[in-house]
Scaffold this active site. Structure first.
Site, mmCIF file in Angstrom:
data_model
loop_
_atom_site.group_PDB
_atom_site.id
_atom_site.type_symbol
_atom_site.label_atom_id
_atom_site.label_comp_id
_atom_site.label_asym_id
_atom_site.label_seq_id
_atom_site.Cartn_x
_atom_site.Cartn_y
_atom_site.Cartn_z
ATOM 1 N N HIS A 121 3.459 10.854 6.516
ATOM 2 C CA HIS A 121 2.848 10.630 7.827
ATOM 3 C C HIS A 121 3.872 9.981 8.757
ATOM 4 O O HIS A 121 4.454 8.947 8.406
ATOM 5 C CB HIS A 121 1.631 9.714 7.722
ATOM 6 C CG HIS A 121 0.479 10.329 7.006
ATOM 7 N ND1 HIS A 121 -0.588 9.596 6.524
ATOM 8 C CD2 HIS A 121 0.212 11.627 6.699
ATOM 9 C CE1 HIS A 121 -1.454 10.404 5.950
ATOM 10 N NE2 HIS A 121 -0.984 11.647 6.032
ATOM 11 N N HIS B 258 5.408 6.727 6.632
ATOM 12 C CA HIS B 258 5.089 6.264 5.279
ATOM 13 C C HIS B 258 4.633 7.460 4.455
ATOM 14 O O HIS B 258 4.452 8.562 4.981
ATOM 15 C CB HIS B 258 4.012 5.175 5.306
ATOM 16 C CG HIS B 258 2.720 5.644 5.883
ATOM 17 N ND1 HIS B 258 2.435 5.573 7.230
ATOM 18 C CD2 HIS B 258 1.623 6.229 5.320
ATOM 19 C CE1 HIS B 258 1.236 6.072 7.469
ATOM 20 N NE2 HIS B 258 0.722 6.485 6.316
ATOM 21 N N HIS C 146 2.197 9.037 0.909
ATOM 22 C CA HIS C 146 1.082 8.920 -0.036
ATOM 23 C C HIS C 146 1.388 9.824 -1.229
ATOM 24 O O HIS C 146 1.925 10.921 -1.049
ATOM 25 C CB HIS C 146 -0.230 9.334 0.623
ATOM 26 C CG HIS C 146 -0.585 8.512 1.822
ATOM 27 N ND1 HIS C 146 -1.346 7.367 1.733
ATOM 28 C CD2 HIS C 146 -0.271 8.661 3.138
ATOM 29 C CE1 HIS C 146 -1.495 6.846 2.939
ATOM 30 N NE2 HIS C 146 -0.855 7.615 3.819
ATOM 31 N N HIS D 137 0.820 -1.215 0.000
ATOM 32 C CA HIS D 137 0.000 0.000 0.000
ATOM 33 C C HIS D 137 0.853 1.264 0.000
ATOM 34 O O HIS D 137 0.430 2.302 -0.490
ATOM 35 C CB HIS D 137 -0.914 0.023 1.219
ATOM 36 C CG HIS D 137 -1.774 -1.187 1.356
ATOM 37 N ND1 HIS D 137 -2.751 -1.509 0.442
ATOM 38 C CD2 HIS D 137 -1.794 -2.173 2.294
ATOM 39 C CE1 HIS D 137 -3.346 -2.633 0.813
ATOM 40 N NE2 HIS D 137 -2.779 -3.064 1.926
ATOM 41 N N THR E 233 -6.216 6.744 7.823
ATOM 42 C CA THR E 233 -6.709 6.962 6.457
ATOM 43 C C THR E 233 -6.727 5.672 5.637
ATOM 44 O O THR E 233 -7.026 5.700 4.445
ATOM 45 C CB THR E 233 -5.858 8.016 5.724
ATOM 46 O OG1 THR E 233 -4.517 7.534 5.594
ATOM 47 C CG2 THR E 233 -5.854 9.337 6.483
ATOM 48 N N THR E 234 -6.406 4.566 6.273
ATOM 49 C CA THR E 234 -6.476 3.248 5.634
ATOM 50 C C THR E 234 -7.260 2.314 6.557
ATOM 51 O O THR E 234 -7.362 2.558 7.762
ATOM 52 C CB THR E 234 -5.069 2.658 5.401
ATOM 53 O OG1 THR E 234 -4.388 2.547 6.660
ATOM 54 C CG2 THR E 234 -4.256 3.530 4.463
#
Length: 354
Positions: A145, A119, A121, A94, A226-227
């Site tokens: 994040h 991580h 995005h 992801h 958010t996941t």
């Protein structure tokens, strides 16, 4: 069954239960993606919290912002990781995730929040607008994040993830600009974690260098992961000022990774791994700064735009005033000349010479 055997079985059962993760397990071996049948529109079917309240990310716009003078600057302790230590970088299918030590923590919140991982995005090369949070409807190129858990109340991030006040996440908005050597300490290892499940070790560096200037200026609100499983247990700190990475660095992030394993016959690029902004449910976002900065596509703040507009109006007014003054002066001078020609004394003198 002998008593000793019963005791051994009970101990074994306790050990097995202790080893199970505290966060919700996938339902019926379910998986999730950002698009397709298992995309975010379907998350709530398997993860009910994803369709619940306090969801993230959100759009940060003036109608929901409120200044809070009690929001003081955060202190980042233990962020300067030793270069002699190695930290695990993973492609989890992801995103790309860097594990962080728990002695790295935030001070300035009601509890101590210890780091667990960071991580990113991002979008894709054709549409490089992959931040999760937006400002006045505008996406940034990417978003970092840094995830922390409440280590005063919980033993680890897995336990804290579905508990009240369990997590605190620092969000850094990323825009395209100049080369960033600090971010390259992660990006230079992307080729080693190209496929899902691959891992590499990254030498320690100062994580604080990934943060923007003026970290005392930030947005604060209560939201969610958010996941999936989208637990509404996150205290969000979104920094007001973005950091820059170069176009080449952004392109490397957008093209280097895959969501699938190396031997998958249908490889899928890891792109557009950001969730759409969520309804805000009449919440407020608190700001540590008193003047709200609204970013535009040109990268200018509302204050700068207003200043330029006022300067333009002032310039026009000056031109108009000067033009009127010059016109009136010319008119007065012309009137004076006419007066000299038609004075009676001058007429009489002319008649005497005739």
């Amino acid at each position: 069954m002998p008593r000793r055997s019963l005791h051994a079985a009970a101990v074994l059962l306790l050990v097995i239960l202790k080893e199970q993760p505290s966060s919700p397990a996938p339902v019926n071996g379910s998986k999730w993606t950002y698009f397709g049948p298992d995309g975010e529109n379907s998350w709530s079917k398997k993860y009910p919290s994803c369709g619940g309240l306090l969801q993230s990310p959100i759009d940060l716009h003036s109608d929901i912002l409120q200044y809070d003078a009690s929001l003081t600057p955060l202190e980042f302790q233990g962020y300067n990781l030793s270069a002699n230590k190695q930290f695990l970088l993973t492609n989890n299918g992801h995103s790309v995730k860097l594990n962080l030590p728990s002695d790295m923590h935030i001070q300035g919140l009601q509890s101590r929040y210890s780091a667990t991982q960071l991580h990113l995005h991002w979008g894709n090369p054709n549409d490089p607008h992959g931040s999760e949070h937006t400002v006045s409807g505008q996406h940034f190129a990417a978003e970092l994040h840094i995830v922390h858990y409440n280590s005063d109340l919980y033993p680890d991030a897995s336990t804290a993830s579905n508990k009240s006040e369990g997590l605190a996440v620092l969000a850094v908005l990323i825009e395209m600009g100049s080369f960033n050597p600090s971010y390259d300490k992660i990006f230079s290892h992307l080729q080693h974690v190209k496929y899902k499940g691959q891992e590499a070790f990254v030498p320690g560096f100062n994580i604080e260098e990934l943060l923007p200037e003026r970290t005392a200026e930030y947005y604060r609100y209560r939201g969610s992961l958010t996941t999936p499983p989208c637990n509404p247990t996150v205290l969000w700190t979104v920094f007001r000022n973005p950091v820059q990475i170069s176009q080449e660095q952004l392109l490397a992030l957008e093209t280097a990774l895959y969501c699938t394993h190396m031997d998958d016959p249908s490889p899928r690029e890891m792109i557009n791994n950001f969730r759409q902004v969520q309804k805000f449910d009449e919440r407020l976002v608190y700001t540590s700064f008193s003047q709200v900065q609204v970013c535009t596509a040109a990268g200018l703040s509302l204050g700068i735009i207003l200043s330029l507009a006022l300067a333009g109006i002032l310039g026009i007014c000056i031109v108009v005033v000067v033009s009127i003054w010059l016109f009136r002066r010319k008119s007065i001078k012309k009137g004076d000349n006419k007066g000299v020609i038609y004075k009676p004394a001058t007429k009489m003198e002319t008649e005497a010479h005739a």
